[in-house]
Design a protein around this motif. Sequence first.
Motif, short mmCIF file in Angstrom:
data_model
loop_
_atom_site.label_atom_id
_atom_site.label_comp_id
_atom_site.label_asym_id
_atom_site.label_seq_id
_atom_site.Cartn_x
_atom_site.Cartn_y
_atom_site.Cartn_z
N LEU A 100 0.80 -1.11 -0.24
CA LEU A 100 -0.14 0.04 0.01
C LEU A 100 0.91 1.16 -0.04
O LEU A 100 0.43 2.29 -0.59
N GLU A 101 1.82 1.16 0.73
CA GLU A 101 2.79 2.49 0.67
C GLU A 101 3.23 2.85 -0.64
O GLU A 101 3.38 3.92 -0.96
N ASP A 102 3.87 1.74 -1.39
CA ASP A 102 4.14 2.07 -2.95
C ASP A 102 3.05 2.49 -3.48
O ASP A 102 3.40 3.24 -4.57
N ARG A 187 9.31 14.15 -6.08
CA ARG A 187 8.95 14.75 -7.47
C ARG A 187 9.49 13.50 -8.39
O ARG A 187 8.78 13.30 -9.53
N VAL A 188 10.20 12.44 -7.89
CA VAL A 188 10.83 11.38 -8.87
C VAL A 188 10.32 9.97 -8.01
O VAL A 188 10.79 9.91 -6.95
N LEU A 189 10.13 9.12 -8.94
CA LEU A 189 9.85 7.72 -8.26
C LEU A 189 10.94 6.78 -9.22
O LEU A 189 10.92 6.97 -10.51
N ARG A 190 11.65 5.88 -8.80
CA ARG A 190 12.28 5.11 -9.62
C ARG A 190 11.89 3.82 -9.43
O ARG A 190 11.58 3.03 -8.20
N ARG A 195 11.94 6.07 -14.76
CA ARG A 195 11.97 7.38 -13.73
C ARG A 195 10.87 7.75 -14.05
O ARG A 195 10.38 8.36 -15.21
N LEU A 196 9.97 7.82 -12.87
CA LEU A 196 8.50 8.26 -13.15
C LEU A 196 8.65 9.79 -12.42
O LEU A 196 8.92 10.02 -11.40
N GLU A 197 8.03 10.67 -13.11
CA GLU A 197 8.21 11.99 -12.76
C GLU A 197 6.75 12.68 -12.35
O GLU A 197 5.91 12.78 -13.26
N VAL A 324 12.31 8.52 -4.64
CA VAL A 324 11.95 7.55 -3.82
C VAL A 324 11.85 6.17 -4.91
O VAL A 324 11.36 6.42 -5.87
N ARG A 325 12.29 5.06 -4.41
CA ARG A 325 12.41 3.86 -5.20
C ARG A 325 11.36 2.96 -4.96
O ARG A 325 10.90 2.88 -3.69
N VAL A 326 10.49 2.66 -5.74
CA VAL A 326 9.16 1.80 -5.41
C VAL A 326 9.25 0.15 -6.13
O VAL A 326 10.26 0.28 -7.10
N SER A 327 8.62 -0.68 -5.84
CA SER A 327 8.92 -1.90 -6.43
C SER A 327 7.55 -2.87 -6.28
O SER A 327 6.63 -2.30 -5.59
N ILE A 328 7.51 -3.77 -6.94
CA ILE A 328 6.38 -4.61 -6.70
C ILE A 328 6.75 -6.10 -5.87
O ILE A 328 7.57 -6.22 -5.95
#
Length: 372
Positions: A100-102, A187-190, A195-197, A324-328
């Motif tokens: 849920l956090e990601d 501002r940015v997700l990895r 790179r998602l902005e 911030v880095r996110v993952s599945i």
Amino acid sequence: MVRPAKLLLALMMALLLAVRPAMAIPQLLIDMQSGEVLYEQQAGQPWHPASLTKLMTAYLAFEAVARGRLSLSSPVTMSRNALKAPPSKMGFPVDTALTLEDALYILIVKSANDVATAIAETVGGTEENFVAEMNRAASRLGLTGTHFSNANGLHDPDQYTTARDMALLALTIRAQYPQYDDMFATRVLRFGKSRLESQNDLLTGYAGATGMKTGYVCSSGLNIVATADRRGRSLMAVVFGGSSGRERGEMAASLLDRGFSGQLRGTGRLITNLGNTGGQPTDMRPYLCGSEAADYVAERKRDFPFGLEGQPSYLDDDIAPREVRVSILGRLRDIPLPRKRPYYAAPIQILPAVVTVEAGGGVPLPRPRPNR
């Protein structure tokens, strides 16, 4: 000391306001500490929220965590219904799960419509249940000019809000759930190599910016709720119906700048005392995606040239983006099932994990296994 560029901006703004009539699009500036309205224009006018809808989606997710129904590590699983959402989206395959956090980071920063639907289904059981809860929450919070039809903000004629209501919702989020401020300031997700902005240009161009959310569909124009802290003050700007990302960001920054500088000293009214006008929401589609778009956008450039090439800009600071880095978690329903167990006619008794030996032993034995 006021920088010459800032003085030029102030003079240009004064000239524009003196020569041209008030801009038609809603604008609102709030002192977040007192709730006072520093400036407002058509703040009660019904408008389509676009992805500002996701502020309510996030709010209800925060509330579910606060009540113990979910945790930030709870899995959010992509359904077929979620995957049907049009872009902007992540496009994860059905049954892909993430925490849920990601999911909340992706909701707020990337504004992914499929993830918004998946969060709604996780919190509400179904999207329909969740939308009903969105409207109950809107009523509870006093958002008298707001109605929701979905969790992601994709256009629906029956989904509408006002600048006043979105400001009140954003103020509530900041007050009740400050632990999530960093999500709105990112501002940015990895994600993997991607790179998602965020589309919030203030986060890298306006010193002191702290979030919150942008949104766009043809019928709404480019909307933003933007917050910033400077010299001990916290202000919030809301702009609806921008003709471009440039105009949206520059207009929000100009409101904040004039608030921090003291040019907008206040109206003496609280945000809760502003009224909503009622009526039908404005439809910007003809002006932004229809036959009138070219003329309208050219007119907006003439009326508000800040940030255009060769023109001064309110977004002239250079701020390193928060990343911030996110993952599945993987595709949860694709995990192989365990090997078939022998059938037992009677239920197996659940025994303690540790059984103590007879007196004098002192060494714990493994849990007894059932006879086969």
